[in-house]
Design an enzyme around this catalytic site. Sequence first.
Site, PDB file in Angstrom:
ATOM      1  N   ASP A   1       0.822  -1.207   0.000  1.00 44.31           N
ATOM      2  CA  ASP A   1       0.000   0.000   0.000  1.00 44.31           C
ATOM      3  C   ASP A   1       0.860   1.262   0.000  1.00 44.31           C
ATOM      4  OD1 ASP A   1      -2.287   1.470   2.464  1.00 44.31           O
ATOM      5  OD2 ASP A   1      -1.913   1.927   0.348  1.00 44.31           O
TER       6      ASP A   1
ATOM      7  N   ASP B   1      -1.836   5.569  -5.220  1.00 45.72           N
ATOM      8  CA  ASP B   1      -2.123   4.721  -4.059  1.00 45.72           C
ATOM      9  C   ASP B   1      -2.498   3.292  -4.447  1.00 45.72           C
ATOM     10  OD1 ASP B   1      -4.490   5.033  -1.244  1.00 45.72           O
ATOM     11  OD2 ASP B   1      -2.922   3.563  -1.730  1.00 45.72           O
TER      12      ASP B   1
HETATM   13  C1  LIG Z   1      -8.767   8.238   1.938  1.00 42.02           C
HETATM   14  C2  LIG Z   1      -9.976   7.476   1.499  1.00 42.02           C
HETATM   15  N1  LIG Z   1     -11.248   7.916   1.641  1.00 42.02           N
HETATM   16  N2  LIG Z   1     -12.046   6.969   1.112  1.00 42.02           N
HETATM   17  C3  LIG Z   1     -13.500   7.100   1.048  1.00 42.02           C
HETATM   18  C4  LIG Z   1     -11.303   5.930   0.651  1.00 42.02           C
HETATM   19  C5  LIG Z   1     -11.805   4.695  -0.010  1.00 42.02           C
HETATM   20  C6  LIG Z   1      -9.974   6.244   0.874  1.00 42.02           C
HETATM   21  C7  LIG Z   1      -8.785   5.450   0.544  1.00 42.02           C
HETATM   22  C8  LIG Z   1      -8.587   4.349   1.582  1.00 42.02           C
HETATM   23  O1  LIG Z   1      -9.237   4.323   2.619  1.00 42.02           O
HETATM   24  N3  LIG Z   1      -7.642   3.455   1.249  1.00 42.02           N
HETATM   25  C9  LIG Z   1      -7.280   2.364   2.015  1.00 42.02           C
HETATM   26  C10 LIG Z   1      -8.182   1.665   2.823  1.00 42.02           C
HETATM   27  C11 LIG Z   1      -7.709   0.580   3.537  1.00 42.02           C
HETATM   28  C12 LIG Z   1      -6.380   0.211   3.450  1.00 42.02           C
HETATM   29  C13 LIG Z   1      -5.542   0.941   2.613  1.00 42.02           C
HETATM   30  N4  LIG Z   1      -5.996   1.990   1.913  1.00 42.02           N
END
Ligand SMILES: Cc1nn(C)c(C)c1CC(=O)Nc1ccccn1
Length: 331
Positions: free
Chosen positions: A36, A220
Amino acid sequence: ATGSAAAVPVDERFDIAYITPVTIGTPPQTLQLDFDTGSSDLWVFSSHTPPSQIRGQEVYAPNKSSTAKLLDGQTWSITYGDGSASRGNVYTDNFAVGGLTVEGQAVECAQQVSSSFTSEEHMDGLLGLGFSTLNTVSPKGQLTFFDNAKSKLDSPVFTADLKYREAGTYDFGFIDKAKYTGEIVYVPVEMDPGYWTFTSSGYAVGSGNFNAAPISGIADTGTSLVYLPNSILTAYYRQVQGATNSANYGGYVFPCSATLPAFTFGIGEARFTIPPAYISYAPVTEGSATCFGGLQSSRGIGVNIWGDVALKAAFVVYNGENPPKIGWANK
Ligand SMILES: Cc1nn(C)c(C)c1CC(=O)Nc1ccccn1
């Protein structure tokens, strides 16, 4: 030194996330982790995780490793943007990815994981590849695997070659010319607050003209979808019959039978096109005729996110020199 390991979609029907085999400890324990670039903690399901929160995941048991050492008094706690969370204690141990070994890597053992991690049965934890400033271990922040490995790498880089519904690769310490076509275009990285943040030069919807406009965002690998400013989303979904921004489903949905345009984004003068198939992400529920879009709005997130839906349309070089930079190539 170099390393290379497979990035396998956790669910071959939808690329929800990608997992990569790693080995921890002596004798080696093999776990599958989600690499990640949007976070900087290396945490694993462990022998400290309550059994009620484990659903098929492999666990790391430090007490079965002769090289494990408890980092006394150190704890960690992380909450991701989607609300998922985990926390626990910290060991150091020998850690290897595709032939590349780091001794004394901080391995954060989960004592608590949220339900979305429990339900992701093939994911045994995360390996953060963001900047170590984001690491949550307290009171002493720890280094990521990449930062620990960097000095022994042939080149201070790692690359992501993620693919649509098939296994791709993470490479460490080298750039594999066989994995891309044309030239790699590099853009600067703003490493504050610890993400791989870069600025795209604009976008186009389908065969429409290119809208030159700077779009800052993070590259990401740990986020499935792409989250962009609402103005771009309305321009895109205006072209999709029956598309709506559904409060019920929490984002843009459309009939799975709809014809979707491609989405092109710019990196400098270079152009990267996300095919429609990547954007018709998945039915909102098993077997539904309504599909959830791979492009969603970043409104409320605070940052634009170029997640897997975009990354798998390119070969991406994360260059950890000072200053850091990110390179993009077609493939
Ligand atoms: C920052 C963000 N806001 N929202 C709605 C999302 C989906 C994100 C990105 C996010 O949560 N990514 C994540 C989740 C679990 C493990 C690793 N990366």
